[in-house]
Write an enzyme that holds these catalytic residues in place. Structure first.
Site, PDB file in Angstrom:
ATOM      1  N   ARG A 268       9.176 -24.590  13.010  1.00  0.00           N
ATOM      2  CA  ARG A 268       9.272 -25.446  14.206  1.00  0.00           C
ATOM      3  C   ARG A 268       8.160 -25.166  15.208  1.00  0.00           C
ATOM      4  NH1 ARG A 268      14.191 -23.544  16.678  1.00  0.00           N
ATOM      5  NH2 ARG A 268      13.842 -25.151  18.211  1.00  0.00           N
TER       6      ARG A 268
ATOM      7  N   ASP B 203      -1.894 -29.512  29.194  1.00  0.00           N
ATOM      8  CA  ASP B 203      -0.547 -29.617  28.614  1.00  0.00           C
ATOM      9  C   ASP B 203      -0.310 -31.026  28.046  1.00  0.00           C
ATOM     10  OD1 ASP B 203       1.978 -28.637  27.951  1.00  0.00           O
ATOM     11  OD2 ASP B 203       2.860 -29.146  29.884  1.00  0.00           O
TER      12      ASP B 203
ATOM     13  N   ASN C 296      -7.504 -19.757  30.283  1.00  0.00           N
ATOM     14  CA  ASN C 296      -8.578 -19.004  30.940  1.00  0.00           C
ATOM     15  C   ASN C 296      -9.460 -19.984  31.685  1.00  0.00           C
ATOM     16  OD1 ASN C 296      -7.996 -16.330  30.075  1.00  0.00           O
ATOM     17  ND2 ASN C 296      -8.687 -16.926  28.027  1.00  0.00           N
TER      18      ASN C 296
HETATM   19  C1  LIG Z   1       1.121 -43.450  20.354  1.00  0.00           C
HETATM   20  C2  LIG Z   1       0.958 -41.999  20.790  1.00  0.00           C
HETATM   21  C3  LIG Z   1       2.123 -41.411  21.380  1.00  0.00           C
HETATM   22  C4  LIG Z   1       1.938 -40.008  21.792  1.00  0.00           C
HETATM   23  C5  LIG Z   1       2.979 -39.691  22.737  1.00  0.00           C
HETATM   24  C6  LIG Z   1       2.411 -39.158  23.977  1.00  0.00           C
HETATM   25  C7  LIG Z   1       3.396 -39.194  25.073  1.00  0.00           C
HETATM   26  C8  LIG Z   1       2.961 -38.426  26.261  1.00  0.00           C
HETATM   27  C9  LIG Z   1       2.927 -36.986  25.964  1.00  0.00           C
HETATM   28  C10 LIG Z   1       2.893 -36.198  27.167  1.00  0.00           C
HETATM   29  C11 LIG Z   1       2.963 -34.763  26.780  1.00  0.00           C
HETATM   30  C12 LIG Z   1       3.422 -34.001  27.913  1.00  0.00           C
HETATM   31  C13 LIG Z   1       3.709 -32.613  27.485  1.00  0.00           C
HETATM   32  C14 LIG Z   1       4.479 -31.963  28.526  1.00  0.00           C
HETATM   33  C15 LIG Z   1       5.368 -30.960  27.873  1.00  0.00           C
HETATM   34  C16 LIG Z   1       6.162 -30.240  28.870  1.00  0.00           C
HETATM   35  O1  LIG Z   1       5.839 -30.204  30.017  1.00  0.00           O
HETATM   36  S1  LIG Z   1       7.552 -29.434  28.361  1.00  0.00           S
HETATM   37  C17 LIG Z   1       8.115 -28.689  29.878  1.00  0.00           C
HETATM   38  C18 LIG Z   1       7.854 -27.227  29.921  1.00  0.00           C
HETATM   39  N1  LIG Z   1       8.567 -26.539  28.864  1.00  0.00           N
HETATM   40  C19 LIG Z   1       9.866 -26.244  28.972  1.00  0.00           C
HETATM   41  O2  LIG Z   1      10.540 -26.537  29.944  1.00  0.00           O
HETATM   42  C20 LIG Z   1      10.463 -25.551  27.770  1.00  0.00           C
HETATM   43  C21 LIG Z   1      11.508 -24.534  28.198  1.00  0.00           C
HETATM   44  N2  LIG Z   1      11.869 -23.718  27.012  1.00  0.00           N
HETATM   45  C22 LIG Z   1      12.819 -24.136  26.193  1.00  0.00           C
HETATM   46  O3  LIG Z   1      13.508 -25.133  26.436  1.00  0.00           O
HETATM   47  C23 LIG Z   1      13.019 -23.351  24.916  1.00  0.00           C
HETATM   48  O4  LIG Z   1      12.543 -22.048  25.097  1.00  0.00           O
HETATM   49  C24 LIG Z   1      12.275 -24.010  23.714  1.00  0.00           C
HETATM   50  C25 LIG Z   1      10.761 -24.107  23.964  1.00  0.00           C
HETATM   51  C26 LIG Z   1      12.847 -25.410  23.458  1.00  0.00           C
HETATM   52  C27 LIG Z   1      12.478 -23.137  22.485  1.00  0.00           C
HETATM   53  O5  LIG Z   1      13.852 -22.868  22.391  1.00  0.00           O
HETATM   54  P1  LIG Z   1      14.578 -22.839  20.965  1.00  0.00           P
HETATM   55  O6  LIG Z   1      14.535 -24.183  20.338  1.00  0.00           O
HETATM   56  O7  LIG Z   1      15.898 -22.211  21.222  1.00  0.00           O
HETATM   57  O8  LIG Z   1      13.626 -21.929  20.123  1.00  0.00           O
HETATM   58  P2  LIG Z   1      13.809 -20.384  19.721  1.00  0.00           P
HETATM   59  O9  LIG Z   1      14.776 -20.328  18.591  1.00  0.00           O
HETATM   60  O10 LIG Z   1      14.029 -19.543  20.935  1.00  0.00           O
HETATM   61  O11 LIG Z   1      12.349 -20.065  19.193  1.00  0.00           O
HETATM   62  C28 LIG Z   1      11.842 -20.649  18.020  1.00  0.00           C
HETATM   63  C29 LIG Z   1      10.678 -19.804  17.588  1.00  0.00           C
HETATM   64  O12 LIG Z   1       9.644 -19.911  18.580  1.00  0.00           O
HETATM   65  C30 LIG Z   1       9.349 -18.614  19.142  1.00  0.00           C
HETATM   66  N3  LIG Z   1       9.113 -18.772  20.576  1.00  0.00           N
HETATM   67  C31 LIG Z   1       9.867 -19.487  21.448  1.00  0.00           C
HETATM   68  N4  LIG Z   1       9.324 -19.425  22.679  1.00  0.00           N
HETATM   69  C32 LIG Z   1       8.229 -18.643  22.568  1.00  0.00           C
HETATM   70  C33 LIG Z   1       7.241 -18.224  23.484  1.00  0.00           C
HETATM   71  N5  LIG Z   1       7.264 -18.577  24.775  1.00  0.00           N
HETATM   72  N6  LIG Z   1       6.237 -17.442  23.036  1.00  0.00           N
HETATM   73  C34 LIG Z   1       6.157 -17.088  21.725  1.00  0.00           C
HETATM   74  N7  LIG Z   1       7.078 -17.482  20.791  1.00  0.00           N
HETATM   75  C35 LIG Z   1       8.087 -18.245  21.220  1.00  0.00           C
HETATM   76  C36 LIG Z   1      10.572 -17.764  18.857  1.00  0.00           C
HETATM   77  O13 LIG Z   1      10.246 -16.394  18.803  1.00  0.00           O
HETATM   78  C37 LIG Z   1      11.010 -18.300  17.497  1.00  0.00           C
HETATM   79  O14 LIG Z   1      10.144 -17.776  16.523  1.00  0.00           O
HETATM   80  P3  LIG Z   1      10.696 -17.440  15.008  1.00  0.00           P
HETATM   81  O15 LIG Z   1      11.772 -16.427  15.208  1.00  0.00           O
HETATM   82  O16 LIG Z   1      11.235 -18.755  14.474  1.00  0.00           O
HETATM   83  O17 LIG Z   1       9.487 -16.947  14.290  1.00  0.00           O
END
Ligand SMILES: CCCCCCCCCCCCCCCC(=O)SCCNC(=O)CCNC(=O)[C@H](O)C(C)(C)COP(=O)(O)OP(=O)(O)OC[C@H]1O[C@@H](n2cnc3c(N)ncnc32)[C@H](O)[C@@H]1OP(=O)(O)O
Length: 215
Positions: free
Chosen positions: A182, A137, A159
């Site tokens: 997005r 992730d 997997n």
């Molecule tokens: C110098 C370098 C710097 C680099 C810098 C590095 C910094 C260091 C980085 C560390 C990196 C750590 C990375 C950790 C990342 C986490 O751990 S994130 C934590 C785990 N994730 C969560 O808690 C997310 C929980 N879910 C949510 O909050 C919401 O469902 C989301 C993901 C924000 C999406 O919600 P939304 O914005 O309302 O989106 P929504 O309109 O429902 O869906 C948009 C589109 O995506 C699709 N979609 C949404 N969810 C799904 C799904 N599960 N499956 C399939 N399609 C989906 C929808 O069908 C829709 O498709 P279209 O109709 O547009 O074709």
């Protein structure tokens, strides 16, 4: 490499935890040196890594959460937030997640050299699957953030094909496959250093956060 979308780099820099430490194994150090060599012509970039979030000042963290995660913000204890640290960067050296990432802008690839320490054991002698998922992730998430700025993991499909020996060094190879509006689709595999063993394969979906939406 173009500037990071959203330009949210930390205002204060901390110790870069992705640089060699005495606790690193020989394999880890060797791979670090090999990738640093690849960085010399600019084709690869070493990504620094800190143990705090990308925002240092408390008002920045608060402003971020209110703007991007208004629903969650109602449930977050702001005092506790001041103690927040990055999950993967707060074990003692050599005991937890040791890793360094490199980025290739032309190929849209992030490679993570990862050594999971003894505190990440799952089955005896093996790395915990959750630790592998965490590093996948983090690697695909870094790739998504470089491409589009502020994103969250919507789907992570893994997997587990072979157990990863505890304290061995592995390569996590991620590839940005496509961006549709997005949505960012990023695939990934985890391999042994000699590339003979494929430990894990994963696909992921990241969504660029839309501050207009109440997530
Ligand atoms: C110098 C370098 C710097 C680099 C810098 C590095 C910094 C260091 C980085 C560390 C990196 C750590 C990375 C950790 C990342 C986490 O751990 S994130 C934590 C785990 N994730 C969560 O808690 C997310 C929980 N879910 C949510 O909050 C919401 O469902 C989301 C993901 C924000 C999406 O919600 P939304 O914005 O309302 O989106 P929504 O309109 O429902 O869906 C948009 C589109 O995506 C699709 N979609 C949404 N969810 C799904 C799904 N599960 N499956 C399939 N399609 C989906 C929808 O069908 C829709 O498709 P279209 O109709 O547009 O074709």
């Amino acid at each position: 490499m173009r500037p990071l979308a959203g330009s949210y780099l930390p205002e204060f820099f901390h110790e870069d935890h992705s640089l060699p430490k005495p606790s690193w194994s020989k394999d880890m150090r060797l791979l670090f040196d090999q990738f640093m060599k690849k960085c010399e012509d600019g084709s690869w970039i070493h990504l620094p890594s800190y143990n705090y979030t990308l925002f240092q000042r408390s008002q920045d963290i608060s402003a971020f959460i209110h703007a991007y995660l208004p629903t969650a913000s109602k449930l977050i204890n702001e005092e506790k937030l001041l103690q927040a640290k990055i999950f993967t960067r707060n074990f003692e050296d050599g005991l937890g997640f040791e890793y360094v990432m490199f980025y290739n802008d032309v190929e849209k690839r992030v490679v993570c050299v990862f050594e999971g320490g003894p505190y990440l054991q799952g089955m005896p002698g093996c790395l915990h699957g959750g630790a592998i998922a965490t590093m996948i992730d983090a690697t695909v998430g870094t790739s998504a953030m470089i491409a589009e700025g502020i994103v969250m993991t919507a789907n992570l499909n893994i997997n587990f094909k072979r157990p990863v020996p505890l304290c061995s060094v592995v390569l996590i190879n991620s590839q940005l496959d496509k961006i549709e509006g997005r949505k960012l689709f990023i695939s990934c595999n985890v391999q042994s250093v000699d590339e003979k063993t494929l430990y894990t394969e994963a696909t992921s979906l990241f969504i660029k956060l839309d501050p207009e939406k109440q997530v």
